[in-house]
Design a protein around this motif. Structure first.
Motif, PDB file in Angstrom:
ATOM      1  N   TYR A  37       0.883  -1.169   0.000  1.00 37.51           N
ATOM      2  CA  TYR A  37       0.000   0.000   0.000  1.00 37.51           C
ATOM      3  C   TYR A  37       0.915   1.212   0.000  1.00 37.51           C
ATOM      4  CZ  TYR A  37      -3.677   3.219   1.584  1.00 37.51           C
ATOM      5  OH  TYR A  37      -4.581   4.250   1.693  1.00 37.51           O
ATOM      6  N   ARG A  38       0.930   1.961  -1.105  1.00 38.69           N
ATOM      7  CA  ARG A  38       1.905   3.038  -1.285  1.00 38.69           C
ATOM      8  C   ARG A  38       1.321   4.428  -1.055  1.00 38.69           C
ATOM      9  NH1 ARG A  38       4.434   1.677  -6.946  1.00 38.69           N
ATOM     10  NH2 ARG A  38       5.080   3.817  -6.684  1.00 38.69           N
ATOM     11  N   GLU A  39       0.160   4.508  -0.442  1.00 38.84           N
ATOM     12  CA  GLU A  39      -0.467   5.802  -0.176  1.00 38.84           C
ATOM     13  C   GLU A  39       0.065   6.371   1.144  1.00 38.84           C
ATOM     14  OE1 GLU A  39      -2.506   7.047  -2.528  1.00 38.84           O
ATOM     15  OE2 GLU A  39      -2.134   5.189  -3.633  1.00 38.84           O
ATOM     16  N   PRO A  40       0.011   7.704   1.312  1.00 42.11           N
ATOM     17  CA  PRO A  40       0.441   8.304   2.587  1.00 42.11           C
ATOM     18  C   PRO A  40      -0.431   7.800   3.744  1.00 42.11           C
ATOM     19  CG  PRO A  40       0.123   9.991   0.898  1.00 42.11           C
ATOM     20  CD  PRO A  40      -0.407   8.711   0.330  1.00 42.11           C
ATOM     21  N   VAL A  41       0.197   7.546   4.888  1.00 39.53           N
ATOM     22  CA  VAL A  41      -0.511   7.068   6.072  1.00 39.53           C
ATOM     23  C   VAL A  41      -0.066   7.890   7.277  1.00 39.53           C
ATOM     24  CG1 VAL A  41      -0.834   5.127   7.666  1.00 39.53           C
ATOM     25  CG2 VAL A  41      -0.747   4.711   5.201  1.00 39.53           C
ATOM     26  N   ASN A  42      -1.027   8.476   7.968  1.00 41.68           N
ATOM     27  CA  ASN A  42      -0.759   9.162   9.217  1.00 41.68           C
ATOM     28  C   ASN A  42      -1.157   8.193  10.321  1.00 41.68           C
ATOM     29  OD1 ASN A  42      -0.787  10.660  11.566  1.00 41.68           O
ATOM     30  ND2 ASN A  42      -1.795  12.437  10.655  1.00 41.68           N
ATOM     31  N   ILE A  43      -0.172   7.639  11.041  1.00 34.23           N
ATOM     32  CA  ILE A  43      -0.498   6.601  12.020  1.00 34.23           C
ATOM     33  C   ILE A  43      -1.363   7.127  13.169  1.00 34.23           C
ATOM     34  CG2 ILE A  43       1.435   5.114  11.415  1.00 34.23           C
ATOM     35  CD1 ILE A  43       2.904   6.078  13.876  1.00 34.23           C
ATOM     36  N   ALA A  44      -1.350   8.434  13.391  1.00 30.95           N
ATOM     37  CA  ALA A  44      -2.204   9.000  14.441  1.00 30.95           C
ATOM     38  C   ALA A  44      -3.687   8.912  14.070  1.00 30.95           C
ATOM     39  CB  ALA A  44      -1.825  10.452  14.697  1.00 30.95           C
ATOM     40  N   GLU A  45      -3.987   8.746  12.781  1.00 36.32           N
ATOM     41  CA  GLU A  45      -5.377   8.682  12.314  1.00 36.32           C
ATOM     42  C   GLU A  45      -5.876   7.252  12.092  1.00 36.32           C
ATOM     43  OE1 GLU A  45      -5.500  11.123   8.828  1.00 36.32           O
ATOM     44  OE2 GLU A  45      -5.099  12.964   9.959  1.00 36.32           O
ATOM     45  N   LEU A  46      -5.035   6.262  12.311  1.00 37.33           N
ATOM     46  CA  LEU A  46      -5.450   4.876  12.109  1.00 37.33           C
ATOM     47  C   LEU A  46      -6.442   4.452  13.187  1.00 37.33           C
ATOM     48  CD1 LEU A  46      -2.030   3.205  11.225  1.00 37.33           C
ATOM     49  CD2 LEU A  46      -3.855   3.901   9.657  1.00 37.33           C
ATOM     50  N   VAL A  47      -7.352   3.565  12.810  1.00 34.29           N
ATOM     51  CA  VAL A  47      -8.309   2.986  13.751  1.00 34.29           C
ATOM     52  C   VAL A  47      -7.880   1.535  13.944  1.00 34.29           C
ATOM     53  CG1 VAL A  47     -10.725   2.448  14.193  1.00 34.29           C
ATOM     54  CG2 VAL A  47     -10.125   4.523  12.912  1.00 34.29           C
ATOM     55  N   LEU A  48      -7.220   1.256  15.072  1.00 33.12           N
ATOM     56  CA  LEU A  48      -6.631  -0.059  15.304  1.00 33.12           C
ATOM     57  C   LEU A  48      -7.643  -1.055  15.855  1.00 33.12           C
ATOM     58  CD1 LEU A  48      -3.256   0.981  16.978  1.00 33.12           C
ATOM     59  CD2 LEU A  48      -3.810   0.810  14.544  1.00 33.12           C
ATOM     60  N   GLN A  49      -7.549  -2.274  15.354  1.00 34.00           N
ATOM     61  CA  GLN A  49      -8.338  -3.381  15.898  1.00 34.00           C
ATOM     62  C   GLN A  49      -7.589  -3.862  17.142  1.00 34.00           C
ATOM     63  OE1 GLN A  49      -8.444  -6.900  13.452  1.00 34.00           O
ATOM     64  NE2 GLN A  49     -10.401  -7.553  14.304  1.00 34.00           N
ATOM     65  N   THR A  50      -8.034  -3.446  18.302  1.00 32.57           N
ATOM     66  CA  THR A  50      -7.271  -3.661  19.530  1.00 32.57           C
ATOM     67  C   THR A  50      -7.038  -5.132  19.867  1.00 32.57           C
ATOM     68  OG1 THR A  50      -9.303  -3.411  20.839  1.00 32.57           O
ATOM     69  CG2 THR A  50      -7.936  -1.444  20.532  1.00 32.57           C
ATOM     70  N   GLU A  51      -7.893  -6.029  19.372  1.00 31.67           N
ATOM     71  CA  GLU A  51      -7.680  -7.464  19.613  1.00 31.67           C
ATOM     72  C   GLU A  51      -6.470  -7.988  18.844  1.00 31.67           C
ATOM     73  OE1 GLU A  51     -11.872  -6.262  19.877  1.00 31.67           O
ATOM     74  OE2 GLU A  51     -10.558  -6.327  18.141  1.00 31.67           O
ATOM     75  N   GLU A  52      -6.062  -7.285  17.792  1.00 27.80           N
ATOM     76  CA  GLU A  52      -4.978  -7.769  16.941  1.00 27.80           C
ATOM     77  C   GLU A  52      -3.785  -6.838  16.870  1.00 27.80           C
ATOM     78  OE1 GLU A  52      -5.392 -10.114  13.818  1.00 27.80           O
ATOM     79  OE2 GLU A  52      -7.335 -10.908  14.366  1.00 27.80           O
ATOM     80  N   VAL A  53      -4.000  -5.538  17.079  1.00 30.49           N
ATOM     81  CA  VAL A  53      -2.933  -4.556  16.903  1.00 30.49           C
ATOM     82  C   VAL A  53      -2.810  -3.717  18.168  1.00 30.49           C
ATOM     83  CG1 VAL A  53      -2.078  -2.634  15.504  1.00 30.49           C
ATOM     84  CG2 VAL A  53      -3.447  -4.441  14.435  1.00 30.49           C
ATOM     85  N   GLU A  54      -1.646  -3.799  18.787  1.00 33.15           N
ATOM     86  CA  GLU A  54      -1.404  -3.020  20.003  1.00 33.15           C
ATOM     87  C   GLU A  54      -0.950  -1.603  19.680  1.00 33.15           C
ATOM     88  OE1 GLU A  54       1.877  -3.144  23.554  1.00 33.15           O
ATOM     89  OE2 GLU A  54       0.977  -5.046  22.963  1.00 33.15           O
ATOM     90  N   GLU A  55      -0.112  -1.487  18.650  1.00 32.23           N
ATOM     91  CA  GLU A  55       0.483  -0.194  18.344  1.00 32.23           C
ATOM     92  C   GLU A  55       1.058  -0.234  16.931  1.00 32.23           C
ATOM     93  OE1 GLU A  55       4.132   2.258  20.368  1.00 32.23           O
ATOM     94  OE2 GLU A  55       4.030   0.137  20.848  1.00 32.23           O
ATOM     95  N   VAL A  56       1.164   0.931  16.313  1.00 32.83           N
ATOM     96  CA  VAL A  56       1.777   1.052  14.984  1.00 32.83           C
ATOM     97  C   VAL A  56       2.935   2.033  15.100  1.00 32.83           C
ATOM     98  CG1 VAL A  56       1.416   1.807  12.603  1.00 32.83           C
ATOM     99  CG2 VAL A  56      -0.397   0.573  13.801  1.00 32.83           C
ATOM    100  N   GLN A  57       4.073   1.653  14.518  1.00 32.87           N
ATOM    101  CA  GLN A  57       5.257   2.513  14.501  1.00 32.87           C
ATOM    102  C   GLN A  57       5.895   2.443  13.123  1.00 32.87           C
ATOM    103  OE1 GLN A  57       8.187   1.840  17.578  1.00 32.87           O
ATOM    104  NE2 GLN A  57       6.635   1.065  18.985  1.00 32.87           N
ATOM    105  N   TRP A  58       6.592   3.493  12.733  1.00 32.89           N
ATOM    106  CA  TRP A  58       7.375   3.490  11.503  1.00 32.89           C
ATOM    107  C   TRP A  58       8.779   2.991  11.814  1.00 32.89           C
ATOM    108  CZ3 TRP A  58       4.774   3.580   7.315  1.00 32.89           C
ATOM    109  CH2 TRP A  58       3.651   4.378   7.166  1.00 32.89           C
TER     110      TRP A  58
END
Length: 120
Positions: free
Chosen positions: A62-83
């Protein structure tokens, strides 16, 4: 994001679903670029019995810009996102550092894909 292909689904369809479920990204099929596949194969004892996993993983970029502060995380599967720097992660996975739960073969597919588009 990562997941398994559900019965009757195609790999791209599953990739789009997992991206939406785990990160809240509503991508279109045109926004995911097929990078390749790699095998996953292991055997490990699990609750006193051998568990074997044999599968083929499909990798999409996925080559589109991503602002990790705007992501909606599935808390059962994703604890955190980092670059992270791709080469750093690839090196650390080669040393089996537990912080990165990414198969090194999958990162190899990503590296080859990115190098191929750099040439073009």
């Amino acid at each position: 994001s990562a997941g398994h292909i559900q019965a009757g689904d195609e790999p791209l369809e599953s990739a789009l679903r997992e991206l939406k479920e785990e990160l809240g990204i509503s991508a279109t099929p045109e926004q995911l670029h097929f990078a390749g596949t790699f095998p996953i194969s292991f055997a490990k004892e699990f609750h006193g019995k051998m568990f074997r996993d044999e599968e083929i993983a499909f990798v999409y970029i996925y080559r589109e810009p991503v602002n990790i502060a705007e992501l909606v995380l599935q808390t059962e599967e994703v604890e955190e996102v980092q670059w992270f720097d791709l080469e750093e992660v690839y090196e650390q996975c080669g040393k089996h550092r537990e912080i990165f739960c990414v198969p090194a073969l999958g990162l190899g597919v990503v590296r080859r894909y990115l190098k191929s588009i750099e040439k073009n």
